[in-house]
Design an enzyme around this catalytic site. Structure first.
Site, PDB file in Angstrom:
ATOM      1  N   LYS A 207       0.837  -1.201   0.000  1.00 27.49           N
ATOM      2  CA  LYS A 207       0.000   0.000   0.000  1.00 27.49           C
ATOM      3  C   LYS A 207       0.873   1.253   0.000  1.00 27.49           C
ATOM      4  O   LYS A 207       0.669   2.165  -0.776  1.00 27.49           O
ATOM      5  CB  LYS A 207      -0.927  -0.031   1.226  1.00 27.49           C
ATOM      6  CG  LYS A 207      -1.800   1.190   1.360  1.00 27.49           C
ATOM      7  CD  LYS A 207      -2.709   1.105   2.566  1.00 27.49           C
ATOM      8  CE  LYS A 207      -3.384   2.454   2.778  1.00 27.49           C
ATOM      9  NZ  LYS A 207      -4.274   2.478   3.936  1.00 27.49           N
ATOM     10  N   GLU A 213      10.722  -4.506   4.422  1.00 29.50           N
ATOM     11  CA  GLU A 213      10.860  -5.907   4.004  1.00 29.50           C
ATOM     12  C   GLU A 213      10.495  -6.070   2.527  1.00 29.50           C
ATOM     13  O   GLU A 213      11.205  -6.731   1.754  1.00 29.50           O
ATOM     14  CB  GLU A 213       9.941  -6.811   4.841  1.00 29.50           C
ATOM     15  CG  GLU A 213      10.289  -6.891   6.306  1.00 29.50           C
ATOM     16  CD  GLU A 213       9.516  -5.869   7.140  1.00 29.50           C
ATOM     17  OE1 GLU A 213       9.276  -4.737   6.661  1.00 29.50           O
ATOM     18  OE2 GLU A 213       9.154  -6.209   8.275  1.00 29.50           O
ATOM     19  N   GLY A 269      -4.683  -1.576   5.057  1.00 28.10           N
ATOM     20  CA  GLY A 269      -3.873  -2.682   4.544  1.00 28.10           C
ATOM     21  C   GLY A 269      -4.518  -4.038   4.813  1.00 28.10           C
ATOM     22  O   GLY A 269      -4.622  -4.893   3.931  1.00 28.10           O
ATOM     23  N   ARG A 270      -4.984  -4.249   6.049  1.00 28.78           N
ATOM     24  CA  ARG A 270      -5.539  -5.563   6.405  1.00 28.78           C
ATOM     25  C   ARG A 270      -6.955  -5.758   5.883  1.00 28.78           C
ATOM     26  O   ARG A 270      -7.571  -6.795   6.130  1.00 28.78           O
ATOM     27  CB  ARG A 270      -5.463  -5.772   7.923  1.00 28.78           C
ATOM     28  CG  ARG A 270      -6.017  -4.638   8.753  1.00 28.78           C
ATOM     29  CD  ARG A 270      -5.602  -4.759  10.220  1.00 28.78           C
ATOM     30  NE  ARG A 270      -6.002  -3.602  11.010  1.00 28.78           N
ATOM     31  CZ  ARG A 270      -5.294  -2.489  11.139  1.00 28.78           C
ATOM     32  NH1 ARG A 270      -4.133  -2.370  10.507  1.00 28.78           N
ATOM     33  NH2 ARG A 270      -5.719  -1.477  11.882  1.00 28.78           N
ATOM     34  N   GLU A 355      -4.111  -6.353  15.123  1.00 26.51           N
ATOM     35  CA  GLU A 355      -3.609  -5.053  14.659  1.00 26.51           C
ATOM     36  C   GLU A 355      -4.727  -4.007  14.725  1.00 26.51           C
ATOM     37  O   GLU A 355      -4.476  -2.829  14.952  1.00 26.51           O
ATOM     38  CB  GLU A 355      -3.057  -5.163  13.228  1.00 26.51           C
ATOM     39  CG  GLU A 355      -2.187  -3.974  12.823  1.00 26.51           C
ATOM     40  CD  GLU A 355      -1.385  -4.212  11.544  1.00 26.51           C
ATOM     41  OE1 GLU A 355      -0.181  -4.498  11.631  1.00 26.51           O
ATOM     42  OE2 GLU A 355      -1.960  -4.099  10.452  1.00 26.51           O
ATOM     43  N   HIS A 386      -4.181 -33.114  17.724  1.00 22.78           N
ATOM     44  CA  HIS A 386      -3.048 -33.951  18.127  1.00 22.78           C
ATOM     45  C   HIS A 386      -1.892 -33.082  18.613  1.00 22.78           C
ATOM     46  O   HIS A 386      -0.739 -33.517  18.622  1.00 22.78           O
ATOM     47  CB  HIS A 386      -2.630 -34.846  16.959  1.00 22.78           C
ATOM     48  CG  HIS A 386      -3.750 -35.746  16.543  1.00 22.78           C
ATOM     49  ND1 HIS A 386      -3.997 -36.963  17.162  1.00 22.78           N
ATOM     50  CD2 HIS A 386      -4.747 -35.569  15.642  1.00 22.78           C
ATOM     51  CE1 HIS A 386      -5.077 -37.503  16.612  1.00 22.78           C
ATOM     52  NE2 HIS A 386      -5.551 -36.677  15.694  1.00 22.78           N
ATOM     53  N   LYS A 495       9.533  -0.390  13.675  1.00 18.15           N
ATOM     54  CA  LYS A 495      10.128   0.015  12.392  1.00 18.15           C
ATOM     55  C   LYS A 495      11.160   1.113  12.636  1.00 18.15           C
ATOM     56  O   LYS A 495      12.267   1.089  12.086  1.00 18.15           O
ATOM     57  CB  LYS A 495       9.049   0.565  11.448  1.00 18.15           C
ATOM     58  CG  LYS A 495       8.114  -0.451  10.862  1.00 18.15           C
ATOM     59  CD  LYS A 495       7.223   0.235   9.824  1.00 18.15           C
ATOM     60  CE  LYS A 495       6.042  -0.618   9.432  1.00 18.15           C
ATOM     61  NZ  LYS A 495       5.048   0.076   8.624  1.00 18.15           N
TER      62      LYS A 495
HETATM   63  O1  F6P Z   1       2.366  -4.136   9.874  1.00 20.77           O
HETATM   64  C1  F6P Z   1       2.115  -2.802   9.620  1.00 20.77           C
HETATM   65  C2  F6P Z   1       1.614  -2.602   8.267  1.00 20.77           C
HETATM   66  O2  F6P Z   1       1.560  -1.250   8.091  1.00 20.77           O
HETATM   67  C3  F6P Z   1       0.263  -3.276   8.024  1.00 20.77           C
HETATM   68  O3  F6P Z   1      -0.793  -2.559   8.514  1.00 20.77           O
HETATM   69  C4  F6P Z   1       0.286  -3.434   6.559  1.00 20.77           C
HETATM   70  O4  F6P Z   1      -0.682  -4.339   6.129  1.00 20.77           O
HETATM   71  C5  F6P Z   1       1.697  -3.895   6.333  1.00 20.77           C
HETATM   72  O5  F6P Z   1       2.464  -3.157   7.262  1.00 20.77           O
HETATM   73  C6  F6P Z   1       2.226  -3.713   4.940  1.00 20.77           C
HETATM   74  O6  F6P Z   1       2.159  -2.385   4.525  1.00 20.77           O
HETATM   75  P1  F6P Z   1       2.305  -1.996   3.020  1.00 20.77           P
HETATM   76  O7  F6P Z   1       1.182  -2.613   2.270  1.00 20.77           O
HETATM   77  O8  F6P Z   1       2.251  -0.501   2.997  1.00 20.77           O
HETATM   78  O9  F6P Z   1       3.633  -2.513   2.529  1.00 20.77           O
END
Ligand code: F6P
Length: 530
Positions: A207, A213, A269-270, A355, A386, A495
């Protein structure tokens, strides 16, 4: 100023109800006392049947919880979300994921008034959706593309991964799907070792297009692509093999990706699998099934908006979560999908619930005086039986369990599906009835609550409805607690500190850093570990 939930008359009445009638309530006895219990505590919602009768509740509990929802202004909060109000106050944004699955004509909610900006947004949603589905069909018609690699994390990963896995029976058989999220290079490396540039399509899903990452994984994938026969221009060009899914179109262009599908800052995002972030889903199952996924979710949206609170499934489930978290003090909830397709659902729900509602101040910055999000955890059945089910049956903690099952097993009808369903029902029964006549080691206390959610089958529409059900349930609990369920400032701290440590490492500067952190960093970078 919104009301504080624990100051309402309904909250006090619920405390009394718990103390005087429910603290010692026994579910088995509840069935003996009330022949109408199953009917009163179960219901059909779009695509999802829910049996809530194996819970420590009576119809009276439901009435009091509904009164709590009313006093806390749940209807008003819900209507504000569905009107496009900026309910994500800390970021000044609306939360309109529901708009992503609304048909152009408003569908089941077409009779409700819609403000002009929301109408404009709905048109934009459909223009983008049409473009996305056309692109998906184009990719599906290219047999030379055999591997789709989604690079993204959190909401840009978990939703698409759950759905692509779940809809395996509906997927095009000539494409493999890979999800890379972790910054641990083993994950990307493992995928890259099995694909070739000319037959791979990378989807960089973010987003913000700034998540560390995802950016590192995307850069490494690009480097690998160019080092293994891919080109900047010409044959096997980046332009043909990388697509960005983001609200930050400029950053994607700066990265060198020319094809971008955008979405909007009012999609959390979620909550984004319904947007351009859903491209891997659309490639996997095609336009018709993607639209069915949206239609299932829209049916649940309409149910949430129109059903009376007492027969509104997201509301009932959310209120049940409040009942267990705040009045019984249960700290966790176990998710047990009796479905291999839903094997990643728990991870998805962990982000969705924890979250969204893992917070201790409300939307107005006031401390929330009561406990908020429970820990959500679990594994698919029968595997969990199990492993940790022993603790659920005999451990001292009471952990409500959520069974999710499908009547029809799709491809694997017959003995496997039969056994799967029997096991799910037997576990719910065992948790409730226990083994009380036995003494010592074999004693199981029973009276352990569970929900049983039943779908006809794991098809796109049912899955859409199930996920939307969870989204709205999380909204309900957040609204009762007065929380802004759409920001996640806690994530920022880690972060920032990771960035700070990286910079300090460059400078070799550990001043004013606590001894443990500095010690670990020295150990990590020391050439010769003792
Ligand atoms: O974990 C924090 C967060 O901001 C989430 O809310 C989001 O889904 C994820 O990182 C990834 O963010 P982006 O889609 O901006 O890479």
């Amino acid at each position: 100023m919104t009301v504080l939930c624990h100051e309402t008359a309904a909250w006090k009445a619920l405390e009394r109800h718990y103390r005087e009638e429910m603290a010692e309530f026994d579910i088995v006895q509840g069935f003996a006392d009330d022949p109408g219990r199953l009917a009163a505590l179960s219901q059909q919602a779009p695509h999802v049947f829910a049996d809530l009768s194996k819970n420590r509740i009576t119809p009276r509990t439901g009435e009091l919880l509904t009164a709590l929802a009313q006093e806390c202004g749940l209807v008003e909060s819900r209507d504000r979300m569905f009107a496009g109000a900026p309910i994500n106050t800390s970021e000044g944004r609306a939360a309109m994921h529901w708009l992503l699955r609304m048909p152009r004509d408003g569908g089941l909610l077409r009779d409700r008034p819609m403000e002009a900006p929301v109408r404009t947004a709905l048109d934009a949603v459909h223009d983008t959706l049409d473009a996305m589905l056309a692109l998906a069909e184009q990719v599906r018609s290219r047999p030379e593309i055999t591997d789709i690699v989604n690079i993204g994390i959190g909401g840009s990963h978990l939703g698409p991964e759950v759905v692509v896995n779940a809809l395996e029976d509906w997927r095009s058989p000539d494409k493999r799907f890979h999800f890379v999220s972790n910054v641990d290079g083993h994950e990307l490396g493992h995928v890259l070792s099995r694909v070739r540039p000319e037959s791979t399509l990378f989807l960089v899903a973010s987003k913000s297009f700034t998540t560390a990452e995802t950016m590192l994984n995307a850069h490494s994938a690009r480097t690998w692509f160019l080092a293994n026969g891919g080109t900047l221009e010409g044959d096997c060009a980046i332009a043909d093999h990388f697509i960005a899914l983001t609200t930050n179109v400029a950053a994607a262009a700066a990265f060198g990706i020319r094809r971008t599908l955008g979405f909007w800052d009012w999609v959390g995002g979620r909550y984004s699998l319904w947007s351009a972030i859903g491209l891997p889903i659309a490639i996997a199952v095609g336009a018709t099934h993607f639209r069915a996924l949206l239609a299932g979710a829209h049916a649940m949206d309409a149910h949430f908006v129109t059903a009376p609170l007492a027969r509104n499934l997201p509301v009932r489930l959310g209120l049940l979560d409040i009942w267990y978290r705040n009045f019984h003090g249960f700290g966790s909830r176990c998710i047990a999908p009796y479905s291999h397709g839903l094997r990643r659902l728990t991870a998805y729900l962990q982000q969705l619930e924890m979250e969204s509602n893992g917070k201790q101040v409300d939307a107005q910055g006031r401390p929330v005086a009561v406990a908020t999000s429970a820990v959500v955890w679990g594994e698919p059945g029968t595997n969990g039986q199990h492993a940790f089910f022993q603790m659920l049956h005999q451990g001292p903690d009471v952990i409500p369990v959520e069974f999710i099952a499908m009547r029809d097993g799709g491809k694997y009808l017959g003995a496997h599906q039969h056994s799967l369903l029997i096991n799910a029902v037997a576990q719910a029964q065992a948790l409730m009835v226990g083994r009380r006549q036995e003494s010592s080691e074999k004693y199981c206390p029973g009276n352990r609550p569970s929900n049983f959610l039943l779908l006809q089958q794991l098809d796109p529409a049912s899955l859409g409805a199930l996920i939307a059900l969870y989204e709205h349930r999380v909204f309900v609990t957040g609204a009762i607690w007065g929380i802004n369920s759409f920001d996640q400032w806690g994530v920022e701290l880690g972060k920032n500190l990771a960035r700070d440590l990286a910079e300090r490492q460059e400078r070799g500067d550990w001043q004013d850093v606590d001894a443990s952190t500095a010690g670990l960093m020295r150990r990590l970078i020391a050439a010769d570990l003792p």
